[in-house]
Scaffold this motif. Structure first.
Motif, PDB file in Angstrom:
ATOM      1  N   SER A 251       6.082   4.589   0.178  1.00  0.00           N
ATOM      2  CA  SER A 251       6.176   6.134   0.479  1.00  0.00           C
ATOM      3  C   SER A 251       7.143   5.759   1.791  1.00  0.00           C
ATOM      4  CB  SER A 251       5.080   7.035   0.627  1.00  0.00           C
ATOM      5  OG  SER A 251       5.133   8.627   1.436  1.00  0.00           O
TER       6      SER A 251
ATOM      7  N   TYR B 254       3.122  11.852  -1.037  1.00  0.00           N
ATOM      8  CA  TYR B 254       1.839  11.443   0.211  1.00  0.00           C
ATOM      9  C   TYR B 254       0.611  11.341  -0.917  1.00  0.00           C
ATOM     10  CZ  TYR B 254      -1.682  11.248   2.309  1.00  0.00           C
ATOM     11  OH  TYR B 254      -2.848  10.639   3.212  1.00  0.00           O
ATOM     12  N   LEU B 255       0.576  12.784  -1.717  1.00  0.00           N
ATOM     13  CA  LEU B 255      -0.130  13.170  -2.544  1.00  0.00           C
ATOM     14  C   LEU B 255      -0.017  12.750  -3.888  1.00  0.00           C
ATOM     15  CD1 LEU B 255      -0.491  17.541  -1.727  1.00  0.00           C
ATOM     16  CD2 LEU B 255      -2.555  15.307  -1.015  1.00  0.00           C
TER      17      LEU B 255
ATOM     18  N   PHE C  11      -5.607  14.406  -6.018  1.00  0.00           N
ATOM     19  CA  PHE C  11      -4.193  14.204  -5.302  1.00  0.00           C
ATOM     20  C   PHE C  11      -3.128  14.517  -6.409  1.00  0.00           C
ATOM     21  CE2 PHE C  11      -7.163  10.837  -3.225  1.00  0.00           C
ATOM     22  CZ  PHE C  11      -6.614  12.047  -1.526  1.00  0.00           C
TER      23      PHE C  11
ATOM     24  N   ARG D 143     -10.743  12.074  -8.238  1.00  0.00           N
ATOM     25  CA  ARG D 143     -10.725  11.495  -6.779  1.00  0.00           C
ATOM     26  C   ARG D 143      -8.819  11.956  -7.086  1.00  0.00           C
ATOM     27  NH1 ARG D 143      -9.031   7.692  -2.624  1.00  0.00           N
ATOM     28  NH2 ARG D 143      -8.645   9.073  -0.596  1.00  0.00           N
TER      29      ARG D 143
ATOM     30  N   GLN E 276      -2.918   5.796  -6.473  1.00  0.00           N
ATOM     31  CA  GLN E 276      -3.484   4.407  -6.491  1.00  0.00           C
ATOM     32  C   GLN E 276      -4.798   4.280  -7.580  1.00  0.00           C
ATOM     33  OE1 GLN E 276      -4.292   5.328  -2.420  1.00  0.00           O
ATOM     34  NE2 GLN E 276      -3.533   3.348  -1.803  1.00  0.00           N
TER      35      GLN E 276
ATOM     36  N   ASN F  21       0.710  -1.150   0.006  1.00  0.00           N
ATOM     37  CA  ASN F  21      -0.308   0.526   0.476  1.00  0.00           C
ATOM     38  C   ASN F  21       0.609   1.031  -0.108  1.00  0.00           C
ATOM     39  OD1 ASN F  21       1.210   0.453   2.578  1.00  0.00           O
ATOM     40  ND2 ASN F  21      -0.768  -0.898   3.465  1.00  0.00           N
ATOM     41  N   SER F  22       0.274   2.774   0.149  1.00  0.00           N
ATOM     42  CA  SER F  22       1.029   3.530  -0.097  1.00  0.00           C
ATOM     43  C   SER F  22       2.192   3.831   1.120  1.00  0.00           C
ATOM     44  CB  SER F  22      -0.025   5.125   0.188  1.00  0.00           C
ATOM     45  OG  SER F  22      -1.295   4.890   0.958  1.00  0.00           O
TER      46      SER F  22
ATOM     47  N   TYR G  13       1.345   9.621  -4.436  1.00  0.00           N
ATOM     48  CA  TYR G  13       1.259   8.579  -4.521  1.00  0.00           C
ATOM     49  C   TYR G  13      -0.130   7.522  -4.169  1.00  0.00           C
ATOM     50  CZ  TYR G  13       6.086   7.128  -3.978  1.00  0.00           C
ATOM     51  OH  TYR G  13       7.670   7.036  -4.077  1.00  0.00           O
ATOM     52  N   GLN G  14      -1.011   8.514  -3.486  1.00  0.00           N
ATOM     53  CA  GLN G  14      -2.312   8.590  -3.511  1.00  0.00           C
ATOM     54  C   GLN G  14      -2.984   9.004  -4.571  1.00  0.00           C
ATOM     55  OE1 GLN G  14      -4.011   8.094  -0.311  1.00  0.00           O
ATOM     56  NE2 GLN G  14      -2.309   8.010   0.604  1.00  0.00           N
ATOM     57  N   SER G  15      -2.522   9.154  -6.029  1.00  0.00           N
ATOM     58  CA  SER G  15      -2.975  10.108  -7.257  1.00  0.00           C
ATOM     59  C   SER G  15      -2.549   8.317  -7.780  1.00  0.00           C
ATOM     60  CB  SER G  15      -2.572  10.560  -7.684  1.00  0.00           C
ATOM     61  OG  SER G  15      -2.539  10.424  -8.875  1.00  0.00           O
TER      62      SER G  15
END
Length: 210
Positions: A38, A81-82, A151, A147, A88, A33-34, A84-86
């Protein structure tokens, strides 16, 4: 620094970010996972820069400069952080296109922060970049996620702030020394979002995270 040399460094940095997107996607596909991706990236990255910094003559800085550099580093952690969220929810190609909107976003932030209009070259470059982003978005419209797009654009804003701030503070310092303090700030932010227990686990390493 000569402009051609600086341009080459920017190109290498851009390629590195492009490769990073693919590696993160492979890590997600492998089940990580992120937090694991990260957190481990910033932790081991910090260890590597710290190892290099040990060879500098004097790592100590005055409290004000160290604090400013660590604050700038937080924006680097926010970008990671942002971003790696993107990744996903959007493809690696879309994510890197979104991140590289920092070019024109930086022009806007610079104009607002210093109350000056962008030069004609900056303005034309921004128009071309926005147009290219629109065309690329149309090409990848099937893989766009609302979303994930937010991100990705958030990462671009954060990266713009990081570049503008780091380019104006403590430029007299050796690169390794300056990078160490910024990386420390980024690591502090990431470890706030992802405590070490979420990624420094034997299960992650046994499954191939390292």
């Amino acid at each position: 620094m000569h402009r051609s040399k600086a341009t080459l460094f920017v190109l290498i940095g851009a390629i590195s970010y492009g490769v990073l997107s693919t590696i993160v996607k492979l890590a997600y596909a492998a089940g990580f996972n992120s937090a694991a991706v990260s957190g481990s990236q910033f932790f081991f990255g910090w260890l590597m820069i710290f190892s290099l910094a040990l060879f500098t003559k004097n790592l100590r800085l005055d409290l004000k400069t160290a604090g400013l550099l660590m604050l700038i580093g937080i924006s680097s952690g926010t970008t990671g952080y942002l971003y790696y969220q993107s990744l996903q929810t959007v493809s690696a190609s879309v994510a890197i296109i979104l991140l590289f909107q920092f070019t024109w976003i930086g022009v806007i932030i610079d104009a607002l922060a210093f109350r000056r209009l962008p030069s004609r070259a900056h303005f034309l470059s921004a128009i071309l970049l926005i147009g290219g982003a629109i065309l690329a978005s149309a090409a990848y419209s099937s893989s766009l996620d609302f979303r994930g797009t937010l991100f990705g654009l958030g990462a671009a804003v954060s990266f713009s702030i990081f570049l503008l701030a780091s380019g104006r503070i403590a430029n007299h310092l050796p690169v390794i020394k300056k990078s160490f303090y910024m990386m420390t700030g980024g690591l502090a932010f990431v470890m706030t979002m992802y405590p070490p227990t979420t990624f420094l686990s034997s299960a992650n390493f046994e499954n191939g995270l390292l």
